[in-house]
Design an enzyme around this catalytic site. Sequence first.
Site, short mmCIF file in Angstrom:
data_model
loop_
_atom_site.label_atom_id
_atom_site.label_comp_id
_atom_site.label_asym_id
_atom_site.label_seq_id
_atom_site.Cartn_x
_atom_site.Cartn_y
_atom_site.Cartn_z
N ARG A 1 0.84 -1.20 0.00
CA ARG A 1 0.00 0.00 0.00
C ARG A 1 0.87 1.25 0.00
NH1 ARG A 1 -3.95 -0.76 4.97
NH2 ARG A 1 -4.59 1.34 4.32
N CYS B 1 -0.82 6.44 8.82
CA CYS B 1 -1.19 5.12 8.29
C CYS B 1 -2.32 5.34 7.29
CB CYS B 1 -1.60 4.17 9.42
SG CYS B 1 -2.99 4.76 10.41
#
Length: 297
Positions: free
Chosen positions: A188, A248
């Site tokens: 990611r 995050c």
Amino acid sequence: MAAPQLFRALVSAQWVAEALKSPRASQPLKLLDASWYLPKLGRDARREFEERHIPGAAFFDIDRCSDHTSPYDHMLPSATHFADYAGSLGVSAATHVVIYDGSDQGLYSAPRVWWMFRAFGHHSVSLLDGGFRYWLSQNLPISSGKSPSEPAEFCAQLDPSFIKTHEDILENLDARRFQVVDARAAGRFQGTQPEPRDGIEPGHIPGSVNIPFTEFLTSEGLEKSPEEIQRLFQEKKVDLSKPLVATCGSGVTACHVVLGAFLCGKPDVPVYDGSWVEWYMRAQPEHVISQGRGKTL
């Protein structure tokens, strides 16, 4: 330096089991199950809590205790909202709060709530090392049902030093006043694996460093030692003597970076609350670094 902090940040399953047997009136213990899962996983955290939880625990709903006026997921609520919600779960100023979750990793979302309590001025808060997974592996007692709590009076005051905003991160692209560590999975971060949220492409903030949150955990789901965590930061060329900000996907697993630094004697790491979801939605295309397609206007 790390040893006294270790006790406050992490408590063992055995410690909790003994504390439940011998409660202390001077500092009541309150267990909170802060399980939260990405919607695409299809897990119902509240239903799982009602099926089985640590005796006396209450369920802390991260989405409910958030800023519902924000377009971004589970942003920090107001101090009043947090105080009312924590009080409804039986938390008072005297309470030692111990937080866990039911994730397969050991701890996943619980560090977010540990960070929230500290951000709102309540520092008598710990995490159950290894989470519910480790508790079950030790064959310790469990309960079922809704587990209602006796309401308590709780006061909260937000310490703004615990949070960084989009504007702070944007300014830092040139100013370089602090390091940014991203706790998402490597794919990611790199832009090679999809984000779990519709409309959000993978990638990362320019200049940020990737330490997936799972790297702070052992194969049993326990937190690694401060010495191992220090080596991890060093390997990633993160300098704990200098300012550091955690990010995050939406501000949940970033709190593993905060916890890791805390255990190494650095208790001052803030979270970029909007994290990648906000950054991607607001960023110029050149501010989305990706090996994939990135962002186009």
